[in-house]
Motif scaffolding. Sequence first.
Motif, PDB file in Angstrom:
ATOM      1  N   TYR A  48       0.677   4.671   3.992  1.00 39.94           N
ATOM      2  CA  TYR A  48       0.130   3.066   3.559  1.00 39.94           C
ATOM      3  C   TYR A  48       0.945   1.599   3.974  1.00 39.94           C
ATOM      4  N   ARG A  49       1.566   1.900   4.784  1.00 43.48           N
ATOM      5  CA  ARG A  49       2.704   0.688   5.052  1.00 43.48           C
ATOM      6  C   ARG A  49       2.188   0.238   6.072  1.00 43.48           C
ATOM      7  N   LEU A  50       1.715   0.804   6.764  1.00 43.21           N
ATOM      8  CA  LEU A  50       1.494   0.161   8.192  1.00 43.21           C
ATOM      9  C   LEU A  50       0.311  -0.863   8.090  1.00 43.21           C
ATOM     10  N   LYS A  51      -0.922   0.360   7.310  1.00 42.51           N
ATOM     11  CA  LYS A  51      -2.235  -0.289   6.689  1.00 42.51           C
ATOM     12  C   LYS A  51      -1.809  -1.317   6.087  1.00 42.51           C
ATOM     13  N   ASN A  52      -1.304  -1.542   4.886  1.00 38.23           N
ATOM     14  CA  ASN A  52      -0.540  -2.313   3.773  1.00 38.23           C
ATOM     15  C   ASN A  52       0.143  -3.121   3.941  1.00 38.23           C
ATOM     16  N   GLN A  53       0.391  -4.472   4.365  1.00 36.83           N
ATOM     17  CA  GLN A  53       1.158  -5.288   4.580  1.00 36.83           C
ATOM     18  C   GLN A  53       2.538  -5.632   2.834  1.00 36.83           C
ATOM     19  N   GLN A  54       1.863  -5.612   2.546  1.00 33.93           N
ATOM     20  CA  GLN A  54       2.409  -6.008   1.044  1.00 33.93           C
ATOM     21  C   GLN A  54       2.941  -4.731   0.139  1.00 33.93           C
ATOM     22  N   ILE A  55       2.727  -3.566   1.017  1.00 34.79           N
ATOM     23  CA  ILE A  55       3.179  -1.725   0.706  1.00 34.79           C
ATOM     24  C   ILE A  55       4.266  -1.904   1.232  1.00 34.79           C
TER      25      ILE A  55
END
Length: 569
Positions: A515-522
Motif C-alpha cells: 500500500y505504500r505507493l498507493k497510500n501516501q499516509q501508509i
Amino acid sequence: MTSSLLKVVIGIFVIAIIIYIVIFVIQRMTVKKVSELQLKKQKLTELDTKDELKKSEKLSLTGKSLKKFQEIQKKYQDIEKNDFKEFDRSVDLLLFDVKGWNIVKTQQQYHQLELFLDEIANKIVEVRQELEALKAIDEAHRQAVRELEGKYQFLRKELLTKNFEFGDSIDKLEEMLASLEDDFDEFTQLTNQGDHTAATDIYDQLNDETKQLEMMIEQIPAIRQQLSIDFPAQINELKSAHQQLLEDGYLFEDQNIAKNIDSIDASRVIASNLLDELEIDEAKAATSKIAKQIDGIYSKMQAELDAKKEVKRVLPEVSRFIEHAKRQNHLLLMELDRLGQRYILTNQEIGTTHKFGEEIEKVSAQYRQIMLDVQFNKAIYTSINYVLNEIENKLTKLEEEHQKIWNGVASLNEREQNIKKILEQSAFKLRDIKRSVEQMNLPGLSQEYRNQYEHVNYLIGKLDQDIQAIRIDIDDVEKQNQVILKYTTEIEQLTNDMQSDARLAEQLLQYANRYRLKNQQIGKTYQAALVAYQEQYDYKQAQSVLGKAIEMVEPGVYQKLKDSITLEN
C-alpha cells in the motif's frame, strides 16, 4: 288578699309540723344511742377486772412490784368511783336535755359522752394489760427460779465430777458459781416476796453470767487438753526431733528453731495462766497462735526431710545434665569453628556459644559446691533443692538456645549448594537468551535492552566470584541470588516481547509494502516504522505505528497478525 294570707299561715303551720317531726325523730334516735352507750358501759362493769385484781392481791407482792400493783388498783378504783359515776351523771343530763328543743347542744353532749366512754374503755384495757404483765413476770420469775436451780445443780455436779478436766481453772469457776448462787438466792427471795421489779434487775445480770459460766465450762476442757497435754507432748517431740535431725547432719535455714520451741513453751504457760484466770477469749487466741507455730516448725522439719530425698534423687540427673550440656557446647563450638572456615557467621554464634560455656561452668561450680556441702554435712537441703531446680531450668534453657544455633547453621551447606544450582541455572538461561537473540537476525538491539542484559550478566559474574571465595556470607549471596532471579525473569520477558514485536514488525512491513505507493499516509508511516526497526531497534514502536496505519486501510489485519504470532510462540 284573704286567700294569700291563708296560704302563708298554712305554710308556716306545715313547716312547724315538719320541724317538730324532725326534732322528735332526732330525740328518739339520741335516746336510742345513749341506751347503746349505757349497754356498752354495763359490759365494761361486768368484766372480771375487779376479780382479777382481788386474785392478784394473793401474789404477796412487795417493793416496787407492790407499788406498781397498787397503782394499777388505784387506777381501776378511780374508774369505778369517778369515771363511771361521771358517765352516769352525763347520761342523766343528756336524757333530760334531749326533751328540749336544742338539738345542737344535745348532739354535742352525745359526742362528748361517746368519747368519754371510749376513754374509760381504754383505761380498763390498760389496767388489764398491766395486770397481766405483772402476773406474767411473776410466773416467769418463778419459772426462772426452777430453771436456774436445775442449772446450778448441774454445773456444780460438772465441776465436782470433772474436776481434773478444768485444772487450775476450777478455783475461779467455783468462785464464780458460788457468787452466782448467792445472787440466785437473792433473786429467789425477791421472787417469793413478790418484788418482781427488783428481781428483774438481778435476773438479767444473773442470766447473762450463768450463760457465760456454761460457756466456760463447755470450752475450758478442750483448751486445757491442748495446753496441758497436747502441746507439751508436741513440744517435747519437736525438741527431740530437732536434736535428732541435727545429729543426723541436717541443717536449717532458720537457726533459731530451738529458741522458737522454748518460746512456744513459754507462750503455752502464759496461755495456761490466762485460762486459770478465766480469760477465755485471750486463752483461745493464744492457743490458736501456738498451734500454728508448732505446725510451722513441724513443716520446716518435714520440708528438710522431703528435700533431702529429692536432692538425693535429683543430684545424679543434674550431674548428667551438666555433662551433656558441656558436651553439646563443645560439639557446637567445633562445628562453628569448622563452618567458620567456609562461612562468615553474622549472628554472633561463636561468641554466644562461648558465653554458654561460661554459664555452664558457673553451674558446674555450683554443683561441685553442693556436692561438698552434702559430703561434709553442711547442706541445707531445702536451699539446695531450690538451687538444683534453678540449675535444671537454666540448663534446659541453654539446651534450647543450643538447638536454635544448631538449626541456624545446619543448613548452611545446603543453602550454598542451592545457591550454586540456581546460579548455574540463571547462567544457562542467560546464555540461552543470548543464542535466541542471535538467531533472530535482528538489525540490532536497543541500548536499554543491552544495559539490562549486561547488568544481569554482571550480577551473575559477581555472585559466581563471591561464591568461589574462601569464606562466604551466606545471607548476602542468597540476597544476590534472589536479585539475579528477578532480573533474569525480567530479561527473559523482555526478550520474548522483543522477539514478538520484531516478527510482527517484519510482517507488517511486508504487508504495508503493498500500500505504500498507493497510500501516501501508509508510505510515510512505513518510512517511520522502517527507521524505528533498522536504525533505532525499537521494534515495539515500529509494529505499533505501522499496525495502526494498516488498520485504517484494512481493519482486522493488525489483530489477526498479532494473534498468529502469539499462537506461534
